[in-house]
Design a protein around this motif. Structure first.
Motif: not given
Lengths: 173, 147
Positions: A67-91
């Motif tokens: 990911w990158a802070s300049w990447c708009a789609p990263c911001l869009v998917e961020h809640p999904v990544i946050t959700q996934l981080s409960k199912a396993g570690p995300v680096v």
């Protein structure tokens, strides 16, 4: 008879083109699936003097999110990544970004990452075949890449593809 | 008349002056030529219809630098291509390799050519066979018209 032939050929062509339109040319099949995750030894995003390696994750089923802070789609998917981080570690692999942009971004939007590494030159991302952020990998206990998603993860994809895979990999050995 | 000829001569002269190549970024023209040669054979994954040589996407710039670095370090063209294919797959190649999965791609045109030829010959043959003979009545009519 001849008209029937012309119509048949036309319909076949329409079917072929319709199928072609449905394919996503961005989804380039990764040759990395089934292969060991490329090694890296990168400084942590928040602590440049400390480093983190893919070896530190051996024995765990984990995800790598580029990911990158300049990447708009990263911001869009961020809640999904946050959700996934409960199912396993995300680096998190911070790609071609500036620390002074990336750290406030995480503060603003929440930091779901088990660890955040910093790839300012995008050198390690090349080893992972990254060509458009965000990209997400699932890596198994032996350090083998099992899945790759290019572009923002949606809730549907996370629920239908990523979570079942995580469950399966965690259950099996 | 002379003026017109002069005008066209001038036009020809201007058209035939080739555009000057962009000056290579590094000081080693041989290396730059190899980098450019390779980059024009490889697909930029960000803007998929451009080659790495044409694209100015940040990733294309990175990959060109990567190619330059590796060639400088003594890697061969083959090595660099292998490096990129292991990361991005055959998709980076503008000349896809002949493999079981690409058979249709390479063989397809020949199959269609053969199919076209078969259809063509069948049509020619059927035409030849069906060339209509004139009936006696038609012959008579034709003869009458020719008189």
């Amino acid at each position: 008879m001849r008209v029937a032939w012309v119509v048949a050929i036309f319909l076949a062509l329409v079917a072929l083109l319709a199928a072609g339109l449905r394919l996503n040319p961005r989804e380039v099949p990764s040759p990395l699936i089934g292969r060991p995750a490329p090694p890296f030894e990168l400084p942590l995003l928040g602590a440049p003097d400390k480093s983190f390696s893919q070896k530190d994750m051996l024995g765990k089923v984990w995800m790598l999110n580029v990911w990158a802070s300049w990447c708009a789609p990263c911001l869009v998917e961020h809640p999904v990544i946050t959700q996934l981080s409960k199912a396993g570690p995300v680096v998190g692999l911070n790609y071609k970004d500036a620390r002074e942009d990336a750290l406030p971004w995480l503060k603003r939007n929440g930091d779901p990452f088990y660890a955040s590494v910093y790839d300012g030159a995008g050198r390690i991302a090349i080893d992972y075949g990254v060509y458009g952020v965000p990209e997400t990998y699932v890596i198994d206990r032996r350090g083998v890449i099992r899945y790759k998603h290019i572009g923002p993860l949606t809730r549907d994809i996370a629920q239908q593809e990523v979570e079942p895979l995580l469950k399966e990999l965690s259950a099996g050995g | 008349m002379v003026r017109l000829a002069l005008f066209f001569t001038c036009l020809l002269v201007t058209v035939s002056i080739p555009a000057k190549e962009a000056a290579p970024a590094a000081d080693d023209p041989v290396l730059e030529k190899r980098v450019a040669g390779l980059a024009s054979e490889l697909r930029c994954l960000v803007c998929q219809n451009q080659t790495l040589a044409d694209s100015n996407a940040p990733l294309a710039v990175d990959l060109r630098n990567q190619i330059r670095e590796q060639l400088k370090g003594g890697a061969s063209e083959r090595d660099v291509i292998d490096f990129l294919v292991t990361r991005y797959g055959d998709f980076v190649l503008y000349r896809p390799p002949l493999k079981p999965t690409t058979l249709a791609l390479w063989g397809g045109p020949f199959v269609f050519l053969a199919l076209g030829l078969v259809l063509l010959f069948r049509r020619i043959a059927s035409r030849r066979g069906a060339a209509p003979e004139l009936s006696a009545a038609e012959r008579e009519r034709a003869a009458k018209l020719l008189e």
